[in-house]
Design an enzyme around this catalytic site. Structure first.
Site, PDB file in Angstrom:
ATOM      1  N   THR A  28      28.146  21.173 -72.197  1.00  0.00           N
ATOM      2  CA  THR A  28      27.767  19.937 -74.020  1.00  0.00           C
ATOM      3  C   THR A  28      26.732  20.728 -74.154  1.00  0.00           C
ATOM      4  O   THR A  28      25.391  20.728 -73.834  1.00  0.00           O
ATOM      5  CB  THR A  28      28.446  19.011 -73.315  1.00  0.00           C
ATOM      6  N   GLY A  29      26.583  21.143 -75.999  1.00  0.00           N
ATOM      7  CA  GLY A  29      25.404  21.149 -76.179  1.00  0.00           C
ATOM      8  C   GLY A  29      25.625  22.973 -76.823  1.00  0.00           C
ATOM      9  O   GLY A  29      26.722  23.477 -77.135  1.00  0.00           O
ATOM     10  N   THR A  31      23.786  25.428 -76.959  1.00  0.00           N
ATOM     11  CA  THR A  31      24.275  26.284 -76.003  1.00  0.00           C
ATOM     12  C   THR A  31      25.302  26.604 -75.217  1.00  0.00           C
ATOM     13  O   THR A  31      26.309  27.490 -75.266  1.00  0.00           O
ATOM     14  CB  THR A  31      22.306  26.981 -74.916  1.00  0.00           C
ATOM     15  N   ASP A  83      25.675  25.453 -67.529  1.00  0.00           N
ATOM     16  CA  ASP A  83      25.196  23.968 -68.907  1.00  0.00           C
ATOM     17  C   ASP A  83      23.930  24.174 -69.646  1.00  0.00           C
ATOM     18  O   ASP A  83      23.258  25.156 -69.299  1.00  0.00           O
ATOM     19  CB  ASP A  83      25.406  22.292 -68.329  1.00  0.00           C
ATOM     20  N   GLY A  84      23.567  23.652 -70.493  1.00  0.00           N
ATOM     21  CA  GLY A  84      22.577  23.771 -70.742  1.00  0.00           C
ATOM     22  C   GLY A  84      21.557  22.641 -70.713  1.00  0.00           C
ATOM     23  O   GLY A  84      21.692  22.033 -69.800  1.00  0.00           O
ATOM     24  N   GLY A  98      20.527  15.410 -73.945  1.00  0.00           N
ATOM     25  CA  GLY A  98      19.954  15.812 -76.116  1.00  0.00           C
ATOM     26  C   GLY A  98      21.019  15.863 -76.494  1.00  0.00           C
ATOM     27  O   GLY A  98      21.380  15.040 -77.400  1.00  0.00           O
ATOM     28  N   GLY A  99      22.585  15.759 -75.362  1.00  0.00           N
ATOM     29  CA  GLY A  99      23.927  16.036 -76.450  1.00  0.00           C
ATOM     30  C   GLY A  99      24.130  14.637 -76.386  1.00  0.00           C
ATOM     31  O   GLY A  99      25.548  14.540 -77.236  1.00  0.00           O
ATOM     32  N   GLU A 105      27.964  15.377 -67.560  1.00  0.00           N
ATOM     33  CA  GLU A 105      27.295  16.565 -66.829  1.00  0.00           C
ATOM     34  C   GLU A 105      26.961  15.855 -65.626  1.00  0.00           C
ATOM     35  O   GLU A 105      26.996  17.112 -64.957  1.00  0.00           O
ATOM     36  CB  GLU A 105      26.275  16.838 -68.018  1.00  0.00           C
ATOM     37  N   LYS A 123      12.512  25.603 -74.126  1.00  0.00           N
ATOM     38  CA  LYS A 123      12.874  24.810 -72.928  1.00  0.00           C
ATOM     39  C   LYS A 123      11.956  25.143 -71.740  1.00  0.00           C
ATOM     40  O   LYS A 123      12.362  23.822 -70.742  1.00  0.00           O
ATOM     41  CB  LYS A 123      14.403  25.082 -72.940  1.00  0.00           C
TER      42      LYS A 123
HETATM   43  C1  A5P Z   1      24.253  17.099 -73.285  1.00  0.00           C
HETATM   44  O1  A5P Z   1      24.209  16.182 -73.245  1.00  0.00           O
HETATM   45  C2  A5P Z   1      22.572  17.992 -72.900  1.00  0.00           C
HETATM   46  O2  A5P Z   1      22.678  17.712 -71.746  1.00  0.00           O
HETATM   47  C3  A5P Z   1      22.947  19.388 -73.841  1.00  0.00           C
HETATM   48  O3  A5P Z   1      22.746  20.179 -72.723  1.00  0.00           O
HETATM   49  C4  A5P Z   1      21.496  19.967 -73.454  1.00  0.00           C
HETATM   50  O4  A5P Z   1      20.895  18.898 -74.651  1.00  0.00           O
HETATM   51  C5  A5P Z   1      20.931  21.217 -74.118  1.00  0.00           C
HETATM   52  O5  A5P Z   1      21.195  21.266 -75.738  1.00  0.00           O
HETATM   53  P1  A5P Z   1      21.526  22.582 -76.720  1.00  0.00           P
HETATM   54  O6  A5P Z   1      21.716  23.097 -75.604  1.00  0.00           O
HETATM   55  O7  A5P Z   1      22.148  22.282 -77.446  1.00  0.00           O
HETATM   56  O8  A5P Z   1      19.929  22.483 -76.527  1.00  0.00           O
END
Ligand code: A5P
Length: 227
Positions: A28-29, A31, A83-84, A98-99, A105, A123
């Site tokens: 999710t997110g 990326t 995943d990001g 963050g998402g 996850e 990051k």
């Molecule tokens: C989602 O809950 C998060 O764990 C995301 O994988 C993480 O916040 C990275 O998000 P971005 O890819 O939007 O930076």
């Protein structure tokens, strides 16, 4: 290359790890979103995979991309999750959430043989907690008690909001973003302490889970880090 281009570079590199017949966790997110889109293109071209989404947002995107979906209940184990992350340290320990999707996850990551993290170089951190807060998912019931417990571990917990209401996760919980001045000296001890009381469901500390991190640098190259 702009930030979105970097995220796409990392996502494209992760796609090289996908093989026909794999069971995949879909992160999710912003990326992971690139990965799902690129995966959808491969599926349209004949690649056979099934995916388990880590959020309702990713489920909606994957359905729109016509990626066949399943559940962890159904398949139990996954070959690969992409995943990001919000922070990645030198040992590939992570802060995620963050998402807002940290619980699903983490459930998905723990049932996955290979967790690949895709991120831009911004990051990377020497110490977790120095770039931003640790998201912690808590039950709505007595959440202010949970916040006081979180604060007793040396952080400043901030209830995540969406407009004028608390942000509610896909699991109907709240999130406290926990700010640690100077970062976290011992992430394992902190995670164990934070998550011990009932009501605090999980932290965004993902420790010893990622096997590979694909980090896109400003010049467009993607560095592969392995644990
Ligand atoms: C989602 O809950 C998060 O764990 C995301 O994988 C993480 O916040 C990275 O998000 P971005 O890819 O939007 O930076």
């Amino acid at each position: 290359m702009d930030m979105d281009g970097l995220k796409r570079q990392a996502a494209a590199r992760a796609l090289e790890h996908v093989q026909d017949g794999m069971k995949l966790g879909l992160g999710t997110g912003s990326t992971a979103r690139h990965f799902v889109e690129l995966l959808g293109q491969r599926v349209a071209g004949g690649l056979r995979v099934v995916g388990v989404p880590t959020s309702e947002a990713t489920r909606a995107q994957a359905e729109a991309c016509k990626i066949p979906l399943t559940t962890l209940d159904e398949v139990d184990r996954l070959d690969l999750t992409v995943d990001g992350a919000d922070e990645v340290d030198g040992a590939l320990n992570l802060i995620k959430g963050g998402g807002g999707a940290l619980l699903r996850e983490k459930i998905v990551a723990q049932r996955t043989k290979t967790l690949i993290i895709i991120a831009d170089a911004g990051k990377r951190v020497a110490r977790l907690g120095t770039r931003g807060p640790v998201p912690v998912e808590v039950a709505q019931f007595a959440h202010e008690v949970s916040a006081r417990i979180l604060a007793s571990h040396g952080c400043r917990p901030v209830l995540r909001m969406k407009g004028s209401d608390p942000y509610v996760t896909d699991n109907a919980n709240f999130i406290y973003d926990c700010h640690f001045d100077g970062g976290i000296p011992d992430p394992r001890a902190l995670h164990d302490a934070l998550c011990e009381p009932a009501g605090i469901i999980d932290s965004g500390l993902f420790l010893g889970m990622a096997k590979i991190a694909l980090i896109a640098a400003d010049d467009g190259t993607v560095e592969t880090l392995r644990r």
